[in-house]
Design a protein around this motif. Sequence first.
Motif, PDB file in Angstrom:
ATOM      1  N   GLN A 221      39.824  43.256  38.092  1.00 17.04           N
ATOM      2  CA  GLN A 221      40.317  42.299  37.097  1.00 17.04           C
ATOM      3  C   GLN A 221      39.226  41.274  36.766  1.00 17.04           C
ATOM      4  O   GLN A 221      39.399  40.076  36.968  1.00 17.04           O
ATOM      5  N   PRO A 222      38.089  41.732  36.226  1.00 14.59           N
ATOM      6  CA  PRO A 222      36.986  40.790  35.991  1.00 14.59           C
ATOM      7  C   PRO A 222      37.328  39.685  34.993  1.00 14.59           C
ATOM      8  O   PRO A 222      36.866  38.547  35.149  1.00 14.59           O
ATOM      9  N   ASP A 223      38.142  39.991  33.982  1.00 10.60           N
ATOM     10  CA  ASP A 223      38.520  38.948  33.018  1.00 10.60           C
ATOM     11  C   ASP A 223      39.364  37.863  33.675  1.00 10.60           C
ATOM     12  O   ASP A 223      39.224  36.681  33.359  1.00 10.60           O
ATOM     13  N   MET A 224      40.221  38.285  34.603  1.00 15.48           N
ATOM     14  CA  MET A 224      41.033  37.306  35.329  1.00 15.48           C
ATOM     15  C   MET A 224      40.143  36.409  36.183  1.00 15.48           C
ATOM     16  O   MET A 224      40.302  35.179  36.184  1.00 15.48           O
ATOM     17  N   LEU A 225      39.205  37.013  36.899  1.00 15.39           N
ATOM     18  CA  LEU A 225      38.326  36.223  37.753  1.00 15.39           C
ATOM     19  C   LEU A 225      37.508  35.234  36.928  1.00 15.39           C
ATOM     20  O   LEU A 225      37.369  34.062  37.303  1.00 15.39           O
ATOM     21  N   THR A 226      36.991  35.672  35.806  1.00 15.23           N
ATOM     22  CA  THR A 226      36.193  34.789  34.948  1.00 15.23           C
ATOM     23  C   THR A 226      37.021  33.597  34.483  1.00 15.23           C
ATOM     24  O   THR A 226      36.570  32.442  34.535  1.00 15.23           O
ATOM     25  N   ALA A 227      38.251  33.862  34.050  1.00 16.41           N
ATOM     26  CA  ALA A 227      39.102  32.789  33.542  1.00 16.41           C
ATOM     27  C   ALA A 227      39.489  31.818  34.649  1.00 16.41           C
ATOM     28  O   ALA A 227      39.462  30.587  34.460  1.00 16.41           O
ATOM     29  N   ILE A 228      39.847  32.340  35.818  1.00 16.81           N
ATOM     30  CA  ILE A 228      40.275  31.460  36.903  1.00 16.81           C
ATOM     31  C   ILE A 228      39.106  30.656  37.441  1.00 16.81           C
ATOM     32  O   ILE A 228      39.241  29.463  37.753  1.00 16.81           O
ATOM     33  N   GLN A 229      37.930  31.288  37.551  1.00 15.49           N
ATOM     34  CA  GLN A 229      36.752  30.545  37.995  1.00 15.49           C
ATOM     35  C   GLN A 229      36.454  29.394  37.040  1.00 15.49           C
ATOM     36  O   GLN A 229      36.171  28.264  37.472  1.00 15.49           O
ATOM     37  N   ALA A 250      44.535  29.618  30.500  1.00 17.58           N
ATOM     38  CA  ALA A 250      45.308  30.373  29.513  1.00 17.58           C
ATOM     39  C   ALA A 250      44.652  31.705  29.163  1.00 17.58           C
ATOM     40  O   ALA A 250      45.333  32.639  28.708  1.00 17.58           O
ATOM     41  N   ALA A 251      43.349  31.806  29.383  1.00 14.17           N
ATOM     42  CA  ALA A 251      42.643  33.051  29.061  1.00 14.17           C
ATOM     43  C   ALA A 251      42.863  34.134  30.106  1.00 14.17           C
ATOM     44  O   ALA A 251      42.503  35.294  29.894  1.00 14.17           O
ATOM     45  N   SER A 252      43.453  33.782  31.241  1.00 22.33           N
ATOM     46  CA  SER A 252      43.663  34.771  32.304  1.00 22.33           C
ATOM     47  C   SER A 252      44.813  35.707  31.964  1.00 22.33           C
ATOM     48  O   SER A 252      45.876  35.258  31.523  1.00 22.33           O
ATOM     49  N   PRO A 253      44.639  37.012  32.199  1.00 21.55           N
ATOM     50  CA  PRO A 253      45.793  37.913  32.113  1.00 21.55           C
ATOM     51  C   PRO A 253      46.836  37.518  33.144  1.00 21.55           C
ATOM     52  O   PRO A 253      46.525  36.917  34.177  1.00 21.55           O
ATOM     53  N   SER A 254      48.091  37.834  32.860  1.00 19.68           N
ATOM     54  CA  SER A 254      49.190  37.575  33.788  1.00 19.68           C
ATOM     55  C   SER A 254      49.538  38.865  34.508  1.00 19.68           C
ATOM     56  O   SER A 254      49.870  39.870  33.873  1.00 19.68           O
ATOM     57  N   ASP A 255      49.436  38.856  35.843  1.00 18.04           N
ATOM     58  CA  ASP A 255      49.723  40.069  36.600  1.00 18.04           C
ATOM     59  C   ASP A 255      50.038  39.712  38.043  1.00 18.04           C
ATOM     60  O   ASP A 255      49.589  38.686  38.555  1.00 18.04           O
ATOM     61  N   SER A 256      50.798  40.573  38.708  1.00 23.19           N
ATOM     62  CA  SER A 256      51.092  40.369  40.125  1.00 23.19           C
ATOM     63  C   SER A 256      49.927  40.881  40.960  1.00 23.19           C
ATOM     64  O   SER A 256      49.139  41.734  40.527  1.00 23.19           O
ATOM     65  N   ILE A 257      49.823  40.392  42.185  1.00 24.29           N
ATOM     66  CA  ILE A 257      48.775  40.865  43.085  1.00 24.29           C
ATOM     67  C   ILE A 257      48.948  42.344  43.396  1.00 24.29           C
ATOM     68  O   ILE A 257      47.969  43.081  43.566  1.00 24.29           O
TER      69      ILE A 257
END
Length: 357
Positions: A221-229, A250-257
């Motif tokens: 989930q590289p896009d998620m990591l980028t957004a959260i960082q 807000a740019a992070s995808p929404s997903d469960s672990i």
Amino acid sequence: MPAIEQPSTTPAIVPVILSGGSGTRLWPVSRPERPKQLLALTGEETMLQLTALRMEGIVGSGRPIIVANTAHAAMIEEQLSAVGLPDGLIVLEPFGRNTAPAIALAAIAANDPAAALLVMPSDHVITDLPAFHAAIAKALPLVSDGWLVTFGIEPDAPETGYGYIRMGDALAAGVNKVASFVEKPNADRAAAMLAEGGYAWNAGIFLFRADAFLAALAQFQPDMLTAIQASVDGAVREGSRLFPDAEAFAASPSDSIDYAIMERAEKVACVPVAMGWSDVGSWDSLHAISAPDAAGNTVRGDVLALGASRCLVHTDGPRVALVDVEDLIVVVSGADILILPRGKAQEVRRVTDALKG
């Protein structure tokens, strides 16, 4: 209970408590402004307090990181202080993005790549703490080796409301590689899995190093990591509160672990454990874990039960009288009253959906 010593190569465990849920299935007591984790439903302490107190007896456990809704910050601080818990870090999500981004916030905010993060939902019940602590001790050596560990609940019924974990090869005593995750099954499939053995309920409790989780996030989930960082880099700190940058978040995808990481990663292990666990996901499940009276009734508040049996009654003010009825759920909170048959507690969702308009 005896203290749990950690292997010398394992860093201090950092509790990560996920407190972003709204708990609508326990309406009308649980509401978005004060959800079930901030309520005392199973004892004197709230479910959040009980979750944080589970770390007592684990040597070297660090201050908790609580990931929560901004609106609940003051209540969380008050509740932790009320039971003498150490100050932790409260990471306040601008809005919900499911569990994977929430855990990523904590993994980055911990500011220690080697930290062992014990991820726990804030609204679960665990009555056998020694069993839970023993399961943590079993998991720690694998955590040190980069495994992502989940704790599975040994099933005692063919439940259809939980996902399941299928055990693979044994990695150590009481620890198995995860062969697969199974979606919530129908009744026939659940009964077949229970009869077959080798399955556990997926409780959503995890233990892993921060760097192992973030590496998996970078892979899957590289896009998620980028957004959260970016949201943590742009965060504002006010005392014990951390406010991630809302635009970046807000740019992070929404997903469960589970979907984002656990079902994709290779080094995923499970420690199955019987520890008196319940997710208290409905009034029925609260009744199931409560201590009933001689007639099978579970009551809280001012209740008069005359000839009533196997009922759950919860009132925060007005007196409730039941006469010659059975198998009912009656909940009174403020100006709202809920009445439905036991066994139909999941139908509360129809009420909350209707109230939304």
